[in-house]
Structures are given as C-alpha cells and as structure tokens.
Scaffold this active site. Sequence first.
Site, PDB file in Angstrom:
ATOM      1  N   SER A 109      27.104  10.042  70.052  1.00 26.91           N
ATOM      2  CA  SER A 109      26.662  10.090  68.652  1.00 26.91           C
ATOM      3  C   SER A 109      25.236  10.634  68.616  1.00 26.91           C
ATOM      4  CB  SER A 109      26.673   8.667  68.072  1.00 26.91           C
ATOM      5  OG  SER A 109      25.692   7.891  68.744  1.00 26.91           O
TER       6      SER A 109
ATOM      7  N   ASP B 283      29.933  13.223  68.519  1.00 29.31           N
ATOM      8  CA  ASP B 283      30.606  12.339  67.556  1.00 29.31           C
ATOM      9  C   ASP B 283      29.798  12.308  66.251  1.00 29.31           C
ATOM     10  OD1 ASP B 283      32.517  10.475  66.748  1.00 29.31           O
ATOM     11  OD2 ASP B 283      31.385   8.762  67.541  1.00 29.31           O
TER      12      ASP B 283
ATOM     13  N   HIS C 135      34.209   1.607  61.220  1.00 25.02           N
ATOM     14  CA  HIS C 135      33.548   1.454  62.511  1.00 25.02           C
ATOM     15  C   HIS C 135      33.092   0.009  62.742  1.00 25.02           C
ATOM     16  CE1 HIS C 135      32.473   5.955  62.159  1.00 25.02           C
ATOM     17  NE2 HIS C 135      33.411   5.824  63.072  1.00 25.02           N
ATOM     18  N   GLY C 136      32.896  -0.343  64.002  1.00 24.35           N
ATOM     19  CA  GLY C 136      32.282  -1.625  64.320  1.00 24.35           C
ATOM     20  C   GLY C 136      33.291  -2.737  64.557  1.00 24.35           C
TER      21      GLY C 136
ATOM     22  N   SER D 194      38.955   3.001  65.969  1.00 30.41           N
ATOM     23  CA  SER D 194      40.224   2.545  66.564  1.00 30.41           C
ATOM     24  C   SER D 194      40.083   1.473  67.632  1.00 30.41           C
ATOM     25  CB  SER D 194      40.986   3.746  67.118  1.00 30.41           C
ATOM     26  OG  SER D 194      41.423   4.544  66.050  1.00 30.41           O
TER      27      SER D 194
ATOM     28  N   ASN E   6      39.353   7.329  68.771  1.00 33.07           N
ATOM     29  CA  ASN E   6      37.941   7.002  69.030  1.00 33.07           C
ATOM     30  C   ASN E   6      37.738   5.503  69.273  1.00 33.07           C
ATOM     31  OD1 ASN E   6      37.547   9.676  68.431  1.00 33.07           O
ATOM     32  ND2 ASN E   6      35.898   9.311  66.972  1.00 33.07           N
TER      33      ASN E   6
HETATM   34  P1  13P Z   1      35.107   1.690  66.827  1.00 36.37           P
HETATM   35  O1  13P Z   1      33.883   1.100  66.215  1.00 36.37           O
HETATM   36  O2  13P Z   1      36.352   1.090  66.249  1.00 36.37           O
HETATM   37  O3  13P Z   1      35.114   1.619  68.303  1.00 36.37           O
HETATM   38  O4  13P Z   1      35.146   3.237  66.416  1.00 36.37           O
HETATM   39  C1  13P Z   1      34.441   4.210  67.134  1.00 36.37           C
HETATM   40  C2  13P Z   1      34.443   5.531  66.456  1.00 36.37           C
HETATM   41  O5  13P Z   1      35.198   5.819  65.540  1.00 36.37           O
HETATM   42  C3  13P Z   1      33.478   6.524  66.960  1.00 36.37           C
HETATM   43  O6  13P Z   1      33.495   7.705  66.218  1.00 36.37           O
HETATM   44  O1  G3H Z   2      30.974   6.342  65.279  1.00 37.31           O
HETATM   45  C1  G3H Z   2      30.387   5.392  65.710  1.00 37.31           C
HETATM   46  C2  G3H Z   2      30.176   5.137  67.140  1.00 37.31           C
HETATM   47  O2  G3H Z   2      30.537   3.810  67.399  1.00 37.31           O
HETATM   48  C3  G3H Z   2      28.753   5.444  67.567  1.00 37.31           C
HETATM   49  O3  G3H Z   2      27.876   4.529  67.034  1.00 37.31           O
HETATM   50  O4  G3H Z   2      25.889   5.694  66.042  1.00 37.31           O
HETATM   51  O5  G3H Z   2      25.743   3.353  66.893  1.00 37.31           O
HETATM   52  O6  G3H Z   2      25.957   5.286  68.483  1.00 37.31           O
HETATM   53  P1  G3H Z   2      26.270   4.725  67.116  1.00 37.31           P
HETATM   54 ZN    ZN Z   3      33.953   7.536  64.152  1.00 40.20          ZN
END
Ligand code: 13P
Ligand code: G3H
Ligand code: ZN
Length: 342
Positions: free
Chosen positions: A50, A83, A189-190, A225, A266
């Site tokens: 990311s 990402d 996410h998360g 995911s 992901n």
């Molecule tokens: P998770 O937070 O479900 O692992 O998702 C990660 C993600 O989509 C990163 O782009």
């Molecule tokens: O898309 C989200 C990923 O979990 C990356 O998260 O921006 O905290 O590195 P981050």
């Molecule tokens: Zn994502």
Amino acid sequence: MPLVSMRQVLDEAAKGKYGVGAFNVNNMEQIQSIMEAARETKSPVIIQASRGARAYSQDRFLYHLMIAATEVYPEIPTVLHLDHGNSPETCFSAIEMGFTSVMMDGSLMPDGKTPSTFEYNVEATRKVVEAAHAKGVTVEGEIGCLGGIEDGHGTGLDGLSHLTDPGQAVEFVKATGLDALGIAIATSHGAYKFSSKPTGETLKMARLIEIHKRLPDVHLVMHGSSSVPKDLQDIINQYGGKLKPTWGVPVEEIQLGIKNGVRKINVDTDNRLAITGAIRKVFAEKPEEFDPRSYLKPAREAMKKVVALRMTQFGQAGHANDYKPISLETMANRYAAQPVAV
Ligand code: 13P
Ligand code: G3H
Ligand code: ZN
C-alpha cells in the site's frame, strides 16, 4: 527470475480455474513468510504494498527486499503490485520503481475516502492503463467502494452504500482497458467486517455472479477478504489483547467467488492477526526475552502457516511451475497490438 506480470499470473489462474491470494507486506519478515509458504505449496505469488507500506519502508527497501525474494526463490513467479494507488501519480511512481502491477483506485478521490464520480474514475484509470501498458505493467481498477476507514482505503461506511453496479462495471472495463477489476460486494478492510457470520446474501454473492456473467473474461478481485479466524483472535486475546468479537469473509464464499471469475483475493488482516498473536504469546510466556529474533521468528512462522493455508484453499498451490514468465517487454508489445476501444 525477474518480477513477473500480474496479467500473466491471472490469465494462467483463469485457465486453471483457481484464485491467487494477494498478500500485503511492509517488511522483510512478511515477505519471507509468503515466499516460504509459496515454496512449500509450489504457488505463484502476488505481493502487494500500500502507500503506507511504501512510506514505512522508504520504498527502496521494499523494492530491494522483493528483488532478494526473486533471487532466493527463483522457481516462484512473483508479482509486485501496488495496492490502492490513490492517484495516477502514485501509480506512475510505483511503475518507475519497478512494480510489475498497479491498482488505480479511482473509486475514491485521492483522499482515499470520498467516493468519486464514474467519469473521474474512468479518466484516472484510463490514464494509468495507457502509461502502464506501454511498459508491460498490469492495471487493476475498482468500481464501487469498499467500507471501512481505518486504513484510508474505504468510505467509512458499512460497505453496503456503494456496491458495484454490474452495468457500470461493463462500461468501466470497456472504457478503461484494464486487466483486473476490484468490485464492492459488501466487504470492508480491517478486522471489523461483520457482527455475525455473513451468508452469501450478506456478501452479495449474486451480484458477483451477475458481474462475472456479464464480464466472463475479466479477472475479478475481492478486496477485504480476510476471514478473521476465531483461533487467531483468541490467541491475541488470550495473551492480553482486546479484540472485540468479529467475523470476516468465510473461505467457502471466496471459493464460490473463484468459481465465478474471482482470480485475485486480497488478504492483509489475517496475517496481521497471526503476527500479533505470536508476538504477544512470546512476550507473555517469556518476559525475559529481548532479542527481536525470539519473537519475530515465531511471528514469521505463524504468518507462513496462514498464507500456506490460503494458497491451498484458493487453489494456487501446485501451479508455480505451470508456465514460463513472459517479459514485461513482450507484454507491452501484446498490449500495443490491442489498443483500448474509444
Ligand atoms: P483485509 O483487511 O480483509 O485483509 O483486506 C485487505 C485488502 O483488501 C487489501 O487491499
Ligand atoms: O487495503 C488495505 C491494506 O490492508 C493495506 O493497509 O494502508 O494500512 O497498509 P495499510
Ligand atoms: Zn483493498
């Protein structure tokens, strides 16, 4: 083997009807965990970073760690993917650095939280496709917005307010010429995705199936995911953590997605949980330890286990040596022979 094109890895996955996990990394141990899991299961690899990961690692450290990965694991086709690129400029800097794939997340404005217009998304994504394809680099786009906010790549809503519209998805693919399409089907996410185990209805699997019917040749991407397994939550909480009860995306729903065009899955949170649980366990059981290796080694091992399991569940295991990597130069020539329709 140099870093490879994500388009090739996903095309091969489509031929073999399997999915490929895309795992986020920030440091050496996470990269090692994924590469070890790939060697053990003979899997192709997508590693993604990311904007936060790039900043944390000063970009160059991460890039050179990835080159080290290709040297130490030459038998594994390995993709380095950006990402959630928040703007064309972020994607361009990743391409410049040597990423072999980028995500232009134009579903949100560059602030990473405000939903954008369809026109903005098309324009930003198309601009990235033109520049990336000229260098043989793959592009993932996104239509519809994910929920969640803590990572700055979501609307902050529940994940239901901006689901992908199948008709718009068709228009978007045609207008941009992208390689892979992230869709919003109520994931976020998360760690805190659902307050009880989600069903296929909660997850809008019918919508995913409809998108695949309309775009049978497009590689679909499922973000958000992580399955947030109870056993990983329990280890954290057993050793002093304070996670609230939560549910992620059940693996069987991901497998249904894979049967319906999902090629990239992901996963970040599950690995974060595995690492944190393992470190907490060492700290709680051996408070006298202070050599970082004494807790980073178990953390690396715990993440490797999760990744190897997902590689097997997604079906990529056993496919590392099915094909010879195509150079980015050859990919660029292929793209040039098929320009995007106006
Ligand atoms: P998770 O937070 O479900 O692992 O998702 C990660 C993600 O989509 C990163 O782009
Ligand atoms: O898309 C989200 C990923 O979990 C990356 O998260 O921006 O905290 O590195 P981050
Ligand atoms: Zn994502």
